[in-house]
Motif scaffolding. Sequence first.
Motif, short mmCIF file in Angstrom:
data_model
loop_
_atom_site.label_atom_id
_atom_site.label_comp_id
_atom_site.label_asym_id
_atom_site.label_seq_id
_atom_site.Cartn_x
_atom_site.Cartn_y
_atom_site.Cartn_z
N ASP A 65 -3.25 17.32 23.92
CA ASP A 65 -4.37 17.83 24.74
C ASP A 65 -5.00 19.46 24.03
O ASP A 65 -5.35 19.50 24.36
N VAL A 78 -8.63 18.52 31.54
CA VAL A 78 -9.41 17.36 31.63
C VAL A 78 -8.71 15.64 29.86
O VAL A 78 -8.10 14.93 30.82
N THR A 79 -7.57 16.43 29.65
CA THR A 79 -7.24 15.49 28.00
C THR A 79 -5.73 15.37 28.74
O THR A 79 -5.61 14.14 28.60
N GLU A 80 -5.72 15.89 30.02
CA GLU A 80 -4.62 15.32 30.38
C GLU A 80 -3.89 14.26 31.19
O GLU A 80 -3.61 13.17 31.68
N ILE A 81 -5.81 14.20 32.16
CA ILE A 81 -5.92 13.00 32.69
C ILE A 81 -5.61 11.77 31.86
O ILE A 81 -5.89 11.41 32.30
N VAL A 82 -6.59 12.37 30.61
CA VAL A 82 -6.68 10.49 29.75
C VAL A 82 -5.30 10.60 29.30
O VAL A 82 -4.63 9.16 29.11
N GLY A 85 -3.58 8.93 32.47
CA GLY A 85 -4.18 7.12 32.63
C GLY A 85 -3.30 5.95 31.03
O GLY A 85 -2.97 4.83 31.48
N MET A 86 -3.23 6.82 29.89
CA MET A 86 -2.68 5.91 29.24
C MET A 86 -1.04 6.20 29.49
O MET A 86 -1.15 4.45 28.74
N THR A 89 -1.26 3.14 32.08
CA THR A 89 -2.35 2.06 31.32
C THR A 89 -0.45 1.61 30.93
O THR A 89 -0.36 -0.23 31.06
#
Length: 191
Positions: A65, A78-82, A85-86, A89
Amino acid sequence: MKTLLKHQTKREELIKFLLLLGVLIGYFGYLSWKYDLATSGIVSVLTWSFFVLCTPVADAGLLIDFPVRLITGLRMFVTEIVVWGMAITLNLVCLKVIPETYETTFLTSLLHKILITPWPYWSIVVLCGAGTFLSIRFGDEMMDVASHDERVYHHKHNFKHRLVGMLALFFLIIWAYYHLLETLGVQLPLE
């Protein structure tokens, strides 16, 4: 003077980032010495995902982040959402394909127990998500306030009141988090 302070802050944050990265690399090195390369890589990323999903502050996400915010200006939220998600997954794939890997270390076995026990342990992930995104929002706000252009906006829009509210909510999340960890039999020192 303002430029000097700005560069000093960026230098301190870069040092913190490099220290965190060094810990991750050192941990991978230790695991590589103890296990084979593939297992150590998987356990390292599972441990990273534990810190993303199961700690109520953005510590593991900070590896991604903060540098992204400094380089691109993209908000850490926004970066933390990605990042989340990683991490989700990664765990879905590992639970399906190689669930035995979770039994390698204490943290990964604890992560496994949390992931396979929906009630009450998924609430740890929910609390950690709330705490992480609250701390990221706080970090984004502090970086905005630090930039001269945003100071007037935050002064006019009750920044202090929002800050107090965010801190109160954050401390409530931390209290609930420690309570849930006790039900798992994990004792963390509060000092």
